[in-house]
Design an enzyme around this catalytic site. Structure first.
Site, mmCIF file in Angstrom:
data_model
loop_
_atom_site.group_PDB
_atom_site.id
_atom_site.type_symbol
_atom_site.label_atom_id
_atom_site.label_comp_id
_atom_site.label_asym_id
_atom_site.label_seq_id
_atom_site.Cartn_x
_atom_site.Cartn_y
_atom_site.Cartn_z
ATOM 1 N N LYS A 13 0.832 -1.216 0.000
ATOM 2 C CA LYS A 13 0.000 0.000 0.000
ATOM 3 C C LYS A 13 0.864 1.263 0.000
ATOM 4 O O LYS A 13 0.594 2.196 -0.737
ATOM 5 C CB LYS A 13 -0.908 0.039 1.234
ATOM 6 C CG LYS A 13 -1.895 -1.094 1.338
ATOM 7 C CD LYS A 13 -2.893 -0.857 2.459
ATOM 8 C CE LYS A 13 -2.268 -0.771 3.838
ATOM 9 N NZ LYS A 13 -1.675 -2.029 4.334
ATOM 10 N N ARG A 88 -9.000 0.831 9.725
ATOM 11 C CA ARG A 88 -8.591 -0.567 9.885
ATOM 12 C C ARG A 88 -9.643 -1.362 10.650
ATOM 13 O O ARG A 88 -9.452 -2.551 10.877
ATOM 14 C CB ARG A 88 -7.277 -0.626 10.663
ATOM 15 C CG ARG A 88 -6.043 -0.804 9.777
ATOM 16 C CD ARG A 88 -4.854 -0.735 10.699
ATOM 17 N NE ARG A 88 -3.687 -1.407 10.257
ATOM 18 C CZ ARG A 88 -2.604 -0.784 9.777
ATOM 19 N NH1 ARG A 88 -2.614 0.502 9.587
ATOM 20 N NH2 ARG A 88 -1.528 -1.473 9.494
ATOM 21 N N ARG A 123 11.986 -6.897 4.647
ATOM 22 C CA ARG A 123 11.799 -5.448 4.723
ATOM 23 C C ARG A 123 12.810 -4.814 5.691
ATOM 24 O O ARG A 123 13.055 -5.325 6.775
ATOM 25 C CB ARG A 123 10.371 -5.183 5.213
ATOM 26 C CG ARG A 123 9.900 -3.801 4.913
ATOM 27 C CD ARG A 123 8.443 -3.771 4.628
ATOM 28 N NE ARG A 123 7.676 -3.546 5.836
ATOM 29 C CZ ARG A 123 6.410 -3.149 5.822
ATOM 30 N NH1 ARG A 123 5.768 -2.987 4.686
ATOM 31 N NH2 ARG A 123 5.773 -2.971 6.943
ATOM 32 N N ARG A 156 12.154 -3.361 11.422
ATOM 33 C CA ARG A 156 11.176 -2.785 12.348
ATOM 34 C C ARG A 156 10.713 -3.889 13.289
ATOM 35 O O ARG A 156 10.487 -5.009 12.843
ATOM 36 C CB ARG A 156 9.973 -2.295 11.531
ATOM 37 C CG ARG A 156 9.746 -0.824 11.584
ATOM 38 C CD ARG A 156 8.809 -0.365 10.521
ATOM 39 N NE ARG A 156 7.472 -0.936 10.637
ATOM 40 C CZ ARG A 156 6.463 -0.635 9.805
ATOM 41 N NH1 ARG A 156 6.653 0.223 8.833
ATOM 42 N NH2 ARG A 156 5.296 -1.184 9.953
ATOM 43 N N ARG A 167 -0.066 -9.671 13.131
ATOM 44 C CA ARG A 167 -0.627 -8.560 12.334
ATOM 45 C C ARG A 167 -1.560 -9.099 11.256
ATOM 46 O O ARG A 167 -2.591 -8.501 10.950
ATOM 47 C CB ARG A 167 0.498 -7.733 11.699
ATOM 48 C CG ARG A 167 1.260 -6.921 12.725
ATOM 49 C CD ARG A 167 2.488 -6.286 12.124
ATOM 50 N NE ARG A 167 2.175 -5.124 11.305
ATOM 51 C CZ ARG A 167 3.044 -4.540 10.494
ATOM 52 N NH1 ARG A 167 4.262 -5.006 10.374
ATOM 53 N NH2 ARG A 167 2.686 -3.486 9.804
HETATM 54 P P1 AMP Z 1 1.420 0.381 9.424
HETATM 55 O O1 AMP Z 1 2.737 1.021 9.193
HETATM 56 O O2 AMP Z 1 0.312 1.032 8.649
HETATM 57 O O3 AMP Z 1 1.444 -1.100 9.225
HETATM 58 O O4 AMP Z 1 1.055 0.629 10.959
HETATM 59 C C1 AMP Z 1 1.892 0.167 11.998
HETATM 60 C C2 AMP Z 1 1.108 -0.031 13.268
HETATM 61 O O5 AMP Z 1 0.488 1.210 13.664
HETATM 62 C C3 AMP Z 1 -0.037 -1.023 13.182
HETATM 63 O O6 AMP Z 1 0.377 -2.356 13.326
HETATM 64 C C4 AMP Z 1 -0.916 -0.560 14.347
HETATM 65 O O7 AMP Z 1 -0.379 -0.970 15.584
HETATM 66 C C5 AMP Z 1 -0.782 0.958 14.259
HETATM 67 N N1 AMP Z 1 -1.832 1.524 13.377
HETATM 68 C C6 AMP Z 1 -1.655 2.180 12.207
HETATM 69 N N2 AMP Z 1 -2.831 2.560 11.673
HETATM 70 C C7 AMP Z 1 -3.781 2.125 12.541
HETATM 71 C C8 AMP Z 1 -5.201 2.188 12.558
HETATM 72 N N3 AMP Z 1 -5.894 2.760 11.558
HETATM 73 N N4 AMP Z 1 -5.859 1.627 13.622
HETATM 74 C C9 AMP Z 1 -5.184 1.068 14.636
HETATM 75 N N5 AMP Z 1 -3.841 0.948 14.674
HETATM 76 C C10 AMP Z 1 -3.141 1.477 13.644
#
Ligand code: AMP
Length: 212
Positions: A13, A88, A123, A156, A167
């Site tokens: 994404k 989400r 990654r 990360r 996840r």
């Molecule tokens: P991402 O980089 O988008 O995968 O986000 C990393 C982490 O941030 C996720 O695994 C969640 O812990 C938190 N996070 C990001 N966006 C959201 C969301 N819309 N709702 C809840 N947690 C989020």
């Protein structure tokens, strides 16, 4: 264009968001990046979010809804935006509707779980500027070093194998139902993620041509 990108973590994404952002000249809003920046700056919100992120769980809805409300109210979002990683959960999607931030389409990039696990294990991110790389698909010019700032690349914590599995489980349980939510409102577009980024991009841009 007001667009939501849906898809499992690691479905690509972020990469597609960068390309769409440039083509349509609209900002990408990534809740993950905003939360990670808050974490780095040691803000109260960042500290609250840390345990959730590290375990691969979702940060509570009220926290991310607050972040999005504030960010979408900024001037650069007037002509459109790409939401990468929000909503989400169904309550987050409902909150977005309630806040009056209309969207034109929700584009789901679909990638099988086994492929996601493979991708995420390679990654790497820059510990300083956050630029992302991949040991196979997007190699840095110098092994383990960021092209942009010369810092070491790191894995990360939430890209570690056990966290990735969690996840994915969270994605299937809480985020995937959003496909039905946007299908019902006629906003859902589906693209099968391809091995090569440029092949996925071609499909994504073709799908977006149908959006106003
Ligand atoms: P991402 O980089 O988008 O995968 O986000 C990393 C982490 O941030 C996720 O695994 C969640 O812990 C938190 N996070 C990001 N966006 C959201 C969301 N819309 N709702 C809840 N947690 C989020």
């Amino acid at each position: 264009m007001k667009l939501i990108l849906l898809g499992a973590p690691g479905a690509g994404k972020g990469t597609q968001a960068e390309i769409i952002s440039e083509k349509y000249n609209i900002p990408t809003i990534s809740t993950g990046n905003i939360i990670r920046a808050a974490l780095k700056n040691g803000t109260e919100m960042g500290l609250k979010a840390k345990a959730y992120i590290d375990a691969g769980n979702l940060v509570p809805d009220d926290v991310v809804i607050g972040i999005i409300k504030e960010r979408l109210s900024e001037k650069d979002c007037e002509n459109g935006y790409i939401l990468d990683g929000f909503p989400r959960t169904i309550p987050q999607a409902e909150a977005l509707d309630r806040m009056g931030f209309a969207i034109d389409a929700a584009l789901s990039i679909e990638v099988a779980d086994e492929e996601i696990v493979k991708r995420m294990s390679g990654r790497r991110v820059c510990g300083k500027c956050g630029a992302s790389y991949h040991t196979e698909y997007k190699k840095p010019e110098r092994d383990g070093i960021c092209n942009l700032c010369g810092e070491d690349l790191i894995i990360r914590k939430d890209d570690e194998p056990d966290t990735v599995k969690n996840r994915l489980a969270v994605f299937h349980d809480q985020t995937e139902p959003l496909k039905e939510y946007y299908k019902t409102s006629g906003k859902l577009l589906i693209v099968e993620g391809q091995d090569k980024v440029e092949d996925t991009t071609r499909l994504v841009l073709t799908a977006l041509e149908k959006v106003k």
